[in-house]
Write a protein that holds these residues in place. Structure first.
Motif, PDB file in Angstrom:
ATOM      1  N   UNK A  69       0.855  -1.192   0.000  1.00  0.00           N
ATOM      2  CA  UNK A  69       0.000   0.000   0.000  1.00  0.00           C
ATOM      3  C   UNK A  69       0.886   1.236   0.000  1.00  0.00           C
ATOM      4  N   UNK A  70       0.315   2.360  -0.458  1.00  0.00           N
ATOM      5  CA  UNK A  70       1.051   3.624  -0.421  1.00  0.00           C
ATOM      6  C   UNK A  70       1.165   4.086   1.023  1.00  0.00           C
ATOM      7  N   UNK A  71       2.176   4.895   1.328  1.00  0.00           N
ATOM      8  CA  UNK A  71       2.224   5.492   2.671  1.00  0.00           C
ATOM      9  C   UNK A  71       1.017   6.404   2.887  1.00  0.00           C
ATOM     10  N   UNK A  72       0.624   6.570   4.155  1.00  0.00           N
ATOM     11  CA  UNK A  72      -0.481   7.487   4.467  1.00  0.00           C
ATOM     12  C   UNK A  72      -0.042   8.912   4.160  1.00  0.00           C
TER      13      UNK A  72
ATOM     14  N   UNK B  34       8.386   5.758   7.701  1.00  0.00           N
ATOM     15  CA  UNK B  34       8.397   6.415   9.010  1.00  0.00           C
ATOM     16  C   UNK B  34       7.144   7.231   9.305  1.00  0.00           C
ATOM     17  N   UNK B  35       6.381   7.584   8.283  1.00  0.00           N
ATOM     18  CA  UNK B  35       5.228   8.457   8.500  1.00  0.00           C
ATOM     19  C   UNK B  35       5.544   9.928   8.288  1.00  0.00           C
ATOM     20  N   UNK B  36       6.805  10.207   7.986  1.00  0.00           N
ATOM     21  CA  UNK B  36       7.237  11.592   7.811  1.00  0.00           C
ATOM     22  C   UNK B  36       6.650  12.235   6.541  1.00  0.00           C
ATOM     23  N   UNK B  37       6.167  11.407   5.604  1.00  0.00           N
ATOM     24  CA  UNK B  37       5.582  11.977   4.385  1.00  0.00           C
ATOM     25  C   UNK B  37       4.146  12.432   4.608  1.00  0.00           C
ATOM     26  N   UNK B  38       3.609  12.174   5.794  1.00  0.00           N
ATOM     27  CA  UNK B  38       2.211  12.517   6.083  1.00  0.00           C
ATOM     28  C   UNK B  38       2.142  13.873   6.801  1.00  0.00           C
ATOM     29  N   UNK B  39       1.722  14.935   6.095  1.00  0.00           N
ATOM     30  CA  UNK B  39       1.732  16.269   6.698  1.00  0.00           C
ATOM     31  C   UNK B  39       0.917  16.366   7.990  1.00  0.00           C
TER      32      UNK B  39
END
Lengths: 138, 171
Positions: A69-72, B34-39
């Motif tokens: 899946x794509x990252x959130x 890491x989740x860092x791409x999620x604003x």
């Protein structure tokens, strides 16, 4: 704690990538500087800067292959706000000679007082901005 | 003999390209994981006075935790594996450019939740908003690098570039 594991693992990968670029090419992996290097087209390092940016672009598709899946990604800001923020980030990172990667990861890893000052400043500015936004529009 | 040296130079240049591509891909994969791409997550991390999300502290801890010993080991070497010398920043000055630029960057980072690495990484899947942000970011960079707006104080910077490069003072 579970949700922190991907963050920690992703962070380790980022640190490893930054270390590899220094070990192999002798370069600091500062994204704002590398992206600006692609824009300015200096004859020497242009292809290498472009290759790093191309790798960055491949990061999420590779994650899709691995995770299924794509990252959130949740973007709440309006178009106008995104443009204003983009201008500030672009101009500010050039004026301040770095961003979260160059100052935040590479600079702190080199124990650079200059980078520590930059990191504390952009963290404080980011925290203040989010707090102010909540005050104005709760 | 010059032909051999030329071939070696060409092979090294190709190897440097591959190295940069691989490092960029690992970096982008790490940002994605890491989740860092999620604003929204980034803004949650900056929201220390509200509903603070500490996740991204682990990203920074992991990244610096790997790069700190990594840099120490690498900088013991005389030179990198694929290049003549280490290309390291030499300026040590904490001045108005550094603080002012970092403050402007921090405001933009807080407003959108994007910094340069995650924004470029998000280009491949986050659609128009990410593209809009990156185009504005590129415009901001050009505004600095190519107009008089960015030349304020550059003479000082170029003066400090005269310092010796090579191995840094502290390793």
């Amino acid at each position: 704690m579970e949700s922190y594991l991907p963050a920690l693992a992703g962070g380790l990968m980022i640190g490893l990538a930054v270390t590899l670029l220094l070990l192999l090419n002798g370069r600091i992996a500062g994204v704002s500087g590398l992206v600006a290097g692609v824009l300015r087209r200096p004859a020497g390092p242009w292809p290498v800067n472009a290759a790093f940016v191309a790798g960055l672009l491949a990061g999420a598709p590779l994650f899709l292959l691995a995770a299924g899946h794509w990252p959130a990604v949740r973007i709440e800001a309006s178009s106008g706000l995104l443009v204003a923020a983009g201008l500030l980030v672009g101009y500010g990172t050039r004026l301040g000679s770095g961003c979260t990667s160059g100052h935040g990861v590479a600079g702190l890893a080199r124990l650079s007082p200059r980078s520590l000052a930059a990191v504390l400043t952009f963290l404080a500015a980011g925290v203040a901005t989010v707090a102010l936004q909540h005050l104005v529009a709760p | 003999m010059t032909g051999g040296a030329g071939a070696r130079t060409g092979a090294l240049a190709a190897a440097r390209l591959l190295a940069a591509l691989a490092a960029g891909a690992l970096f982008g994969f790490g940002l994605s994981l890491s989740g860092m791409v999620d604003p929204t997550r980034v803004r949650g991390f900056l929201d220390v006075t509200g509903d603070w999300d500490p996740t991204l502290a682990f990203v920074l801890a992991g990244a610096v935790g790997a790069a700190l010993p990594g840099y120490r080991l690498v900088l013991r070497r005389r030179r990198p594996l694929l290049a003549e010398r280490f290309d390291l920043p030499t300026s040590r000055r904490i001045d108005g450019r550094l603080i002012g630029g970092s403050a402007l960057f921090g405001v933009g980072w807080g407003l959108a939740g994007f910094c340069p690495g995650p924004a470029v990484t998000a280009l491949s899947f986050a659609g128009m908003p990410a593209l809009l942000f990156v185009l504005a970011m590129l415009a901001g960079m050009m505004l600095h690098d190519r107009t008089a707006l960015g030349r304020l104080g550059t003479s000082r910077e170029s003066a400090s570039r005269g310092e010796a490069t090579g191995r840094p003072g502290r390793t």
